[in-house]
Design an enzyme around this catalytic site. Structure first.
Site, PDB file in Angstrom:
ATOM      1  N   GLU A   1       0.917  -1.029   0.015  1.00  0.00           N
ATOM      2  CA  GLU A   1       0.019   0.037  -0.006  1.00  0.00           C
ATOM      3  C   GLU A   1       0.767   1.253  -0.077  1.00  0.00           C
ATOM      4  OE1 GLU A   1      -3.248   0.417   2.686  1.00  0.00           O
ATOM      5  OE2 GLU A   1      -3.484  -1.851   2.784  1.00  0.00           O
TER       6      GLU A   1
ATOM      7  N   ASP B   1      -1.981  -4.022   3.241  1.00  0.00           N
ATOM      8  CA  ASP B   1      -1.926  -4.260   4.927  1.00  0.00           C
ATOM      9  C   ASP B   1      -2.929  -5.477   5.310  1.00  0.00           C
ATOM     10  OD1 ASP B   1      -0.358  -1.989   5.131  1.00  0.00           O
ATOM     11  OD2 ASP B   1      -2.176  -0.678   5.923  1.00  0.00           O
TER      12      ASP B   1
ATOM     13  N   TYR C   1       2.285  -4.400  13.343  1.00  0.00           N
ATOM     14  CA  TYR C   1       1.207  -3.731  12.583  1.00  0.00           C
ATOM     15  C   TYR C   1       0.369  -2.957  13.598  1.00  0.00           C
ATOM     16  CZ  TYR C   1      -2.634  -2.842   9.280  1.00  0.00           C
ATOM     17  OH  TYR C   1      -3.560  -2.158   8.456  1.00  0.00           O
TER      18      TYR C   1
END
Length: 664
Positions: free
Chosen positions: A8, A80, A286
């Site tokens: 991304e 993601d 993350y």
């Protein structure tokens, strides 16, 4: 063989490329490449199909990616690891016409995680895609169907949103609680005792036995004054013990935003932007997660580091219970490598990394242990027995507090001070050095700050942690809420209007609606229900609710001088103007004067000169006409027209003598 990996964010490209050989090419989609149209809802009822089109930026990105796809033998979609990322992967596959749609995910940008993900490529999870589409569709439907109706009824350009409106409601309702709050003055007493080393300790009067029936506080000032005058008391209970204090869980998205706001004074959006950078740099795992627990690999990494610096690990592996409805697809936020003490490219990134590092490391260490001393005292005030309590503590084993040193985290600090109570014994008499009567006032609920509003939204299940920053930015930019100099949030008049127009009329503004909807979206993601079932049900409910809105009596900011309905501000060819929301029945329009309806200019007076076409009087019209082009000066006009307009639309130029030129 060339493999194209599409991520991304451009910020990830360099880091991931450094792990891979020349057979790999890493490129970025820069987020979504397709979306619903800017104009129109983009959703077709009754099937509720979504009409996607390339974004303005996405067109160029798609073209570049298509060129690289032609040169590649394999394409891996590495967006993601959440529902939004799953949807972006699907959009990429559609836009690039990929026959084989291989998806990879990793929770941290490290070499071992990336290589493991490449070895474990899988298909796109369409259930997750449909769940994301459900959220997008419902947000669009509510915004496009409710906002115009609300605006029309009030005459104000208002916006309604599935999650932003409940957030506004919280701020408005809290403000009204504060306005309705009645202050109560009440009283208490502290006794002060001197130690031999010149320190002092205090004991507080237990007022509960003396509070009048039906009251919550002691209101008898005279009694408090008498108790404050007591000269001696007796020790009735004296105990020494220990108290353990466990560390907090590693950060979730929400708790990270709250802690960064409290300790670093970062707004949620800034926190998320910095966390995104740290994730892209490979510094942290993350950062969009509901889970407070780390994976086995993370705990082992922290254990190894703790042992290297002689910090005591907890004997049992620590785990925490997730909040109800949490999506636990990813572990808690932690440093990718515990041995990295100082990461980040800017000072703010370094501060946030340190906050994450401390919280994660501390979570795996032993409890802090305090020596705790408690005392109960009794006395007599003119035949009335009174009792007092005191507690003191001293840190004897720092445990996880060793991570913080003197910088103890604010959110974990306790109100209890050290209160150095000396060695005592039961039935020991004590002389009171001083009695302090305390005059207190009850305080209204505290206004929300952005961090506390995030905490309340999470508690109520409104939205998802990854959306909180965007929600706050949205309602602030629309001026539904305003922040004062200390960061406290207050509702604006327009925010209160939005709240009152929606509450009791629309289910989506109820504080338990979002939690229920999130459960439905979870069911879509898990294949337990369908996108159509959830969206069609919400659409049908809105049909009924919009009918109810027509019956609501609103306070109209600017009523129409002709019919009384709300005037609405519109953007016209030559700038803003106001028109009646009762159009076409009422066709009145007024000029805009500094954001409010102005006064319509009276028509020019008849001149007495007859129109050669119909015989009615002509009127002379003079003034300036604004240009549609910015920076171009207004154009002056001067002409005559028939007062019989619109039946007669004759116009005549003005001559040098100021009279109409009636002949060709």
């Amino acid at each position: 063989m060339t493999t194209l990996i599409i991520v991304e964010s451009p910020g990830k490209v360099g880091k991931i490329s450094s792990f891979l050989g020349s057979d790999f090419k890493v490129m970025a989609s820069v987020g979504h490449v397709r979306d619903l149209p800017k104009k129109g809802m983009g959703i077709d009822a009754p099937n509720f199909l979504l009409n996607y089109e390339p974004t303005e930026r996405g067109e160029g990105v798609i073209a570049k990616l298509k060129a690289q796809v032609k040169q590649s033998d394999r394409v891996l979609l590495a967006t993601d690891p959440d529902r939004e990322g799953e949807a972006i992967a699907w959009h990429l596959a559609e836009a690039l016409n990929l026959k084989k749609r291989e998806r990879i995910t990793f929770g941290a940008i490290t070499k071992d995680k990336v290589l493991a993900a490449i070895a474990d490529a899988h298909e796109i999870d369409m259930n997750k895609v449909h769940a994301q589409e459900g959220r997008r569709a419902l947000d669009r439907i509510i915004g496009y169907r409710v906002s115009p109706a609300l605006s029309s009824r009030t005459g104000l350009m208002l916006g309604a949103g599935r999650v932003q409106s409940p957030a506004v409601r919280l701020v408005v309702d809290r403000e009204r609680e504060i306005e309705a709050f009645k202050v109560t003055q009440h009283f208490g007493v502290d006794l002060v005792f001197n130690n031999e080393d010149q320190t002092t300790w205090k004991a507080a009067w237990n007022t509960k036995p003396h509070i009048a029936e039906g009251e919550s506080y002691l209101l008898d000032k005279a009694l408090a004054e008498r108790v404050a005058g007591i000269k001696s008391v007796t020790v009735t209970k004296y105990e020494n013990g220990e108290k353990s204090r466990a560390p907090s869980a590693p950060f979730t998205t929400s708790t990270l935003q709250q802690a960064a706001g409290t300790r670093l004074k970062f707004k949620p959006k800034k926190t998320m932007d910095l966390a995104q950078k740290l994730y892209e740099q490979g510094a942290i795992t993350y950062h969009r997660t509901d889970s407070p627990n780390m994976d086995v690999e993370g705990m082992a990494d922290i254990a190894s580091y703790a042992e290297s610096v002689n910090w005591p690990l907890s004997e049992k592996k620590r785990t925490w219970k997730s909040k109800e409805g949490a999506q636990e697809g990813h572990e808690a936020i932690r440093p990718s490598h515990a041995a990295d003490l100082d990461l980040g490219e800017t000072e703010d990134e370094k501060k946030l990394y340190r906050l994450i590092w401390e919280r994660a490391i501390a979570s795996q260490l032993q409890d802090a242990v305090y020596a705790v001393r408690t005392v109960e005292l009794s006395g007599d005030v003119d035949g009335l027995p009174v009792a007092f309590n005191a507690t003191g503590r001293t840190l004897v084993k720092p445990g996880w507090l060793a991570v913080y040193g003197d910088d103890e985290p604010d959110e974990d600090s306790e109100k209890e001070s050290s209160n150095p109570i000396p060695q005592l014994a039961e039935e020991m008499p004590l002389a009171v050095d001083k009695g302090l009567m305390l005059s207190k006032k009850t305080k209204p609920p505290t206004r929300y700050k952005e961090t506390t509003l995030v905490a309340e939204m999470e508690r109520l299940g409104i939205g998802r942690p990854s959306t909180y920053a965007a929600i706050l930015e949205n309602i602030s930019n629309r001026a539904y809420i305003v922040s004062d100099e200390k960061g406290y949030l207050r509702p604006s008049e327009i925010g209160s209007t939005v709240r009152d127009g929606l509450v009791n009329n629309f289910a989506f503004v109820n504080l338990d609606y979002t939690r229920t909807l999130e459960e439905q979206l979870d069911d879509i993601a898990e294949g337990k229900t369908s996108y159509y079932d959830v969206v069609s049900s919400a659409w049908a409910a809105l049909d009924q609710e919009l009918e109810k809105l027509n019956q609501v009596e609103f306070k109209i900011a600017h009523p129409c001088p002709e019919c009384g309905k709300a005037l609405g501000r519109r953007n016209g060819q030559y700038g803003p103007f106001w028109s009646c929301t009762g159009y076409p029945e009422c066709k009145i329009s007024l000029p805009d004067e500094k954001g409010k309806p102005g006064v319509k200019k009276a028509p020019p007076a008849p001149t007495g000169i007859p129109c050669p076409e119909c015989g009615k009087d002509l009127a002379r019209r003079q003034g300036e006409k604004k240009s549609k082009v910015k920076g171009v000066k207004p154009r002056k006009y001067d002409f005559y027209s028939c007062t019989g307009y619109p039946k007669c639309d004759k116009k005549f130029n003005t001559g040098p003598d100021g009279k109409p030129i009636l002949t060709e």
